[in-house]
Write a protein that holds these residues in place. Structure first.
Motif, PDB file in Angstrom:
ATOM      1  N   LEU A 159       0.861  -1.186   0.000  1.00 27.59           N
ATOM      2  CA  LEU A 159       0.000   0.000   0.000  1.00 27.59           C
ATOM      3  C   LEU A 159       0.893   1.230   0.000  1.00 27.59           C
ATOM      4  CD1 LEU A 159      -2.995  -0.584   2.449  1.00 27.59           C
ATOM      5  CD2 LEU A 159      -3.102   0.166   0.065  1.00 27.59           C
ATOM      6  N   PRO A 160       0.952   1.989  -1.097  1.00 31.18           N
ATOM      7  CA  PRO A 160       1.759   3.204  -1.125  1.00 31.18           C
ATOM      8  C   PRO A 160       1.009   4.394  -0.542  1.00 31.18           C
ATOM      9  CG  PRO A 160       0.848   2.772  -3.305  1.00 31.18           C
ATOM     10  CD  PRO A 160       0.384   1.656  -2.406  1.00 31.18           C
ATOM     11  N   LEU A 161       1.692   5.157   0.302  1.00 33.41           N
ATOM     12  CA  LEU A 161       1.113   6.362   0.906  1.00 33.41           C
ATOM     13  C   LEU A 161       2.074   7.536   0.729  1.00 33.41           C
ATOM     14  CD1 LEU A 161      -0.208   5.054   4.369  1.00 33.41           C
ATOM     15  CD2 LEU A 161      -1.501   5.391   2.253  1.00 33.41           C
ATOM     16  N   PRO A 162       1.537   8.757   0.757  1.00 38.78           N
ATOM     17  CA  PRO A 162       2.428   9.910   0.803  1.00 38.78           C
ATOM     18  C   PRO A 162       3.029  10.005   2.200  1.00 38.78           C
ATOM     19  CG  PRO A 162       0.175  10.630   1.085  1.00 38.78           C
ATOM     20  CD  PRO A 162       0.126   9.149   0.813  1.00 38.78           C
ATOM     21  N   HIS A 163       4.017  10.854   2.364  1.00 38.97           N
ATOM     22  CA  HIS A 163       4.551  11.050   3.711  1.00 38.97           C
ATOM     23  C   HIS A 163       3.555  11.884   4.510  1.00 38.97           C
ATOM     24  CE1 HIS A 163       7.147  11.918   7.057  1.00 38.97           C
ATOM     25  NE2 HIS A 163       7.966  10.977   6.596  1.00 38.97           N
ATOM     26  N   PRO A 164       3.267  11.503   5.760  1.00 39.84           N
ATOM     27  CA  PRO A 164       2.274  12.230   6.562  1.00 39.84           C
ATOM     28  C   PRO A 164       2.822  13.471   7.270  1.00 39.84           C
ATOM     29  CG  PRO A 164       3.034  10.312   7.759  1.00 39.84           C
ATOM     30  CD  PRO A 164       3.719  10.271   6.422  1.00 39.84           C
ATOM     31  N   SER A 165       3.939  13.980   6.824  1.00 42.38           N
ATOM     32  CA  SER A 165       4.547  15.157   7.444  1.00 42.38           C
ATOM     33  C   SER A 165       3.617  16.370   7.365  1.00 42.38           C
ATOM     34  CB  SER A 165       5.855  15.495   6.724  1.00 42.38           C
ATOM     35  OG  SER A 165       6.297  16.774   7.083  1.00 42.38           O
ATOM     36  N   PRO A 166       3.631  17.203   8.407  1.00 46.65           N
ATOM     37  CA  PRO A 166       2.880  18.467   8.320  1.00 46.65           C
ATOM     38  C   PRO A 166       3.307  19.300   7.105  1.00 46.65           C
ATOM     39  CG  PRO A 166       3.555  18.062  10.581  1.00 46.65           C
ATOM     40  CD  PRO A 166       4.217  17.002   9.736  1.00 46.65           C
ATOM     41  N   ARG A 167       4.521  19.100   6.623  1.00 46.23           N
ATOM     42  CA  ARG A 167       4.995  19.821   5.426  1.00 46.23           C
ATOM     43  C   ARG A 167       4.228  19.401   4.174  1.00 46.23           C
ATOM     44  NH1 ARG A 167      10.092  22.161   6.250  1.00 46.23           N
ATOM     45  NH2 ARG A 167      10.484  22.134   4.011  1.00 46.23           N
ATOM     46  N   ASN A 168       3.511  18.279   4.244  1.00 43.88           N
ATOM     47  CA  ASN A 168       2.758  17.786   3.094  1.00 43.88           C
ATOM     48  C   ASN A 168       1.317  18.282   3.059  1.00 43.88           C
ATOM     49  OD1 ASN A 168       4.290  16.436   1.245  1.00 43.88           O
ATOM     50  ND2 ASN A 168       3.827  14.393   1.989  1.00 43.88           N
ATOM     51  N   GLN A 169       0.958  19.202   3.934  1.00 42.96           N
ATOM     52  CA  GLN A 169      -0.412  19.724   3.955  1.00 42.96           C
ATOM     53  C   GLN A 169      -0.847  20.273   2.597  1.00 42.96           C
ATOM     54  OE1 GLN A 169      -2.770  19.198   6.229  1.00 42.96           O
ATOM     55  NE2 GLN A 169      -1.194  17.972   7.219  1.00 42.96           N
ATOM     56  N   TRP A 171      -0.024  19.243  -0.366  1.00 44.61           N
ATOM     57  CA  TRP A 171      -0.331  18.101  -1.214  1.00 44.61           C
ATOM     58  C   TRP A 171      -1.696  17.514  -0.836  1.00 44.61           C
ATOM     59  CZ3 TRP A 171      -1.644  12.994  -0.923  1.00 44.61           C
ATOM     60  CH2 TRP A 171      -1.506  12.224  -2.074  1.00 44.61           C
ATOM     61  N   LEU A 172      -1.935  17.362   0.471  1.00 43.45           N
ATOM     62  CA  LEU A 172      -3.208  16.801   0.928  1.00 43.45           C
ATOM     63  C   LEU A 172      -4.376  17.698   0.548  1.00 43.45           C
ATOM     64  CD1 LEU A 172      -2.013  15.539   4.416  1.00 43.45           C
ATOM     65  CD2 LEU A 172      -2.656  14.110   2.462  1.00 43.45           C
ATOM     66  N   ALA A 173      -4.183  19.020   0.653  1.00 44.41           N
ATOM     67  CA  ALA A 173      -5.246  19.966   0.301  1.00 44.41           C
ATOM     68  C   ALA A 173      -5.539  19.926  -1.202  1.00 44.41           C
ATOM     69  CB  ALA A 173      -4.849  21.376   0.722  1.00 44.41           C
ATOM     70  N   LYS A 174      -4.524  19.667  -1.991  1.00 43.21           N
ATOM     71  CA  LYS A 174      -4.671  19.643  -3.450  1.00 43.21           C
ATOM     72  C   LYS A 174      -5.239  18.318  -3.945  1.00 43.21           C
ATOM     73  CE  LYS A 174      -1.810  20.237  -7.555  1.00 43.21           C
ATOM     74  NZ  LYS A 174      -0.438  20.406  -8.042  1.00 43.21           N
ATOM     75  N   ASN A 175      -5.060  17.253  -3.171  1.00 43.41           N
ATOM     76  CA  ASN A 175      -5.463  15.905  -3.582  1.00 43.41           C
ATOM     77  C   ASN A 175      -6.501  15.340  -2.616  1.00 43.41           C
ATOM     78  OD1 ASN A 175      -3.467  15.281  -5.899  1.00 43.41           O
ATOM     79  ND2 ASN A 175      -2.159  16.084  -4.286  1.00 43.41           N
ATOM     80  N   LEU A 176      -7.687  15.928  -2.636  1.00 48.80           N
ATOM     81  CA  LEU A 176      -8.741  15.518  -1.704  1.00 48.80           C
ATOM     82  C   LEU A 176      -9.171  14.061  -1.919  1.00 48.80           C
ATOM     83  CD1 LEU A 176     -10.883  18.777  -1.687  1.00 48.80           C
ATOM     84  CD2 LEU A 176      -9.190  18.024   0.003  1.00 48.80           C
TER      85      LEU A 176
END
Length: 195
Positions: A159-169, A171-176
């Protein structure tokens, strides 16, 4: 005959292979038990994890456990969850975030460690370094595309996931779609392991 897992873990925790390149010195951080059914492979410990010696003991870890649907008690049970990284030691700071993981760990230790984790049914690959190493040519052109195709990797045990770092916010906001489409797949797969 391979050495027992406990002996290998002692060797890894005492490793000094790349000591000359580590600004804070070596402190390999990992957990594993012979009956672990879930393996989580990340990038490398951050500064806080280097200090505590506890894997994912930071805000990134809080986010990762929420994504996986695991409590700290479940996550930190080495008999059910093996936690390792592409680099076992904190690699130091870069201009933006931490340096990439050192390559010595994966080439020197991962094969022997994986050979002793015989009950693993699912491997979570957190971030581009773990995905590049374990998925190799099956990886999509970008991390975003690889994560979006998470369901396609389940039959392979990944299962591939992005890194859950706060720096990735951003990316998360852009990829709902990640929270809407991928996290339910992740949590269903984790629940199926009955951890």
């Amino acid at each position: 005959m391979p050495e027992p897992l406990a002996e290998l873990l002692r060797e890894i925790r005492g490793c000094t292979l790349c000591a000359d390149h580590l600004p804070c010195g070596p402190r390999p951080v990992l957990q594993a038990g012979p009956s672990a059914r879930l393996r989580v492979i990340g990038q490398a410990p951050g500064r806080k994890v280097h200090t505590t010696g506890v894997p994912w003991d930071d805000p990134s870890g809080d986010c990762l456990r929420a994504w996986l649907g695991l409590t700290p008690t479940q996550f930190y049970d080495p008999d059910t969850v093996a936690v390792m990284s592409m680099g076992f030691c904190y690699p130091g700071k870069a201009r933006s975030g931490d340096k990439p993981p050192r390559s010595e760990c994966a080439s020197h230790w991962h094969g022997a460690l994986n050979d002793r984790l015989l009950d693993v049914r699912l491997t979570v690959l957190v971030g581009q370094y773990a995905q590049a190493h374990y998925l190799r040519g099956r990886r999509k052109p970008t991390l975003t595309e690889t994560v979006k195709a998470a369901k396609d990797y389940l039959p392979l045990g990944y299962l591939p996931l992005p890194h859950p770092s706060p720096r990735n916010q951003p990316w998360l906001a852009k990829n709902l779609w990640f929270e809407e489409d991928v996290l339910p797949i992740v949590q269903t797969a984790i629940r199926s392991l009955a951890l």
